[in-house]
Design a protein around this motif. Sequence first.
Motif, short mmCIF file in Angstrom:
data_model
loop_
_atom_site.label_atom_id
_atom_site.label_comp_id
_atom_site.label_asym_id
_atom_site.label_seq_id
_atom_site.Cartn_x
_atom_site.Cartn_y
_atom_site.Cartn_z
N GLN A 161 3.95 -37.90 32.67
CA GLN A 161 4.10 -38.06 31.22
C GLN A 161 2.80 -38.52 30.58
O GLN A 161 2.41 -38.04 29.52
CB GLN A 161 5.23 -39.05 30.92
N CYS A 220 -0.20 -38.07 31.79
CA CYS A 220 -1.17 -36.98 31.89
C CYS A 220 -0.96 -35.97 30.77
O CYS A 220 -1.92 -35.50 30.15
CB CYS A 220 -1.02 -36.29 33.25
N GLU A 221 0.28 -35.63 30.47
CA GLU A 221 0.58 -34.72 29.37
C GLU A 221 0.12 -35.30 28.03
O GLU A 221 -0.40 -34.58 27.17
CB GLU A 221 2.08 -34.44 29.32
N GLU A 222 0.28 -36.59 27.87
CA GLU A 222 -0.16 -37.27 26.64
C GLU A 222 -1.68 -37.20 26.51
O GLU A 222 -2.21 -36.93 25.43
CB GLU A 222 0.30 -38.72 26.67
N ARG A 273 -3.67 -34.98 27.81
CA ARG A 273 -4.07 -33.60 27.51
C ARG A 273 -3.84 -33.25 26.04
O ARG A 273 -4.55 -32.45 25.46
CB ARG A 273 -3.28 -32.63 28.39
N LYS A 274 -2.83 -33.85 25.44
CA LYS A 274 -2.48 -33.54 24.06
C LYS A 274 -3.43 -34.19 23.07
O LYS A 274 -3.79 -33.59 22.05
CB LYS A 274 -1.04 -33.98 23.77
N ALA A 296 1.00 -30.58 34.39
CA ALA A 296 0.91 -31.67 33.41
C ALA A 296 -0.50 -31.84 32.87
O ALA A 296 -0.71 -32.57 31.90
CB ALA A 296 1.38 -32.98 34.04
N GLY A 297 -1.47 -31.16 33.50
CA GLY A 297 -2.83 -31.21 33.00
C GLY A 297 -3.82 -31.94 33.88
O GLY A 297 -4.95 -32.20 33.46
#
Length: 224
Positions: A62, A64-66, A68-69, A93-94
């Motif tokens: 989670q 990691c996704e944040e 990347r965003k 997830a990036g």
Amino acid sequence: MLNILIVDDDRHILELLTHSLQVEGYRVFEALDGEEASLILAKKQVHLAIVDVMMPHKNGLQLCEEIRKYYDFPVILLTAKDQLVDKEKGFSAGADDYLTKPFEPKELIFRIKALLRRYKMVNSEKIHLNNTVINRKSYEVYCHNKLLLLPMKEFELLSQLASYPDRIFTREELIYLVWGTDFEGDDRTVDVHIKRLRSRFSATDDFHIKTIRGVGYKLEVGKK
């Protein structure tokens, strides 16, 4: 000085990695979970993050996704799991790299230095391999000033390998990174496209795509 964020709910690992990284000259920020890491990211400049997967409140995937965003820096995931499906989740997830516990701090240092070096190349519109230039924006490749228009998958495969010189990619990783999770073929597709790329660039010694028997491929830049 480069800032590295370590996110792990194991205080012993935090202490060990913080000491190792500080010895190498990095400034270190510590967080015990993803939520604490998010607060640090909102206040501090971070150049690379080392993130444990299994954490309370907000796990590593989670976080990691944040990252990347909202941010633009490399992420290394740490986990006790080493199955391909877990790696797939991490890359999805990036994550930029993946290290399985237990590991030697020296190996992590090597990966950090390589990743920071490569990340500059990945984020560049153009990848230079001696006299071969890959333009990631226009999807053009110039080899000794001659324009080569490659089929899309060949271009993406070459770009992936060229973005990380000397890094070994398994066939499974290349399938995921270039063809995606919905691809229904097999890993022989990679072999076919590698063969085509080698044929197209057979006249240059700017780079070579090397087969790592039983594993996959890596791109080596020719010495000038």
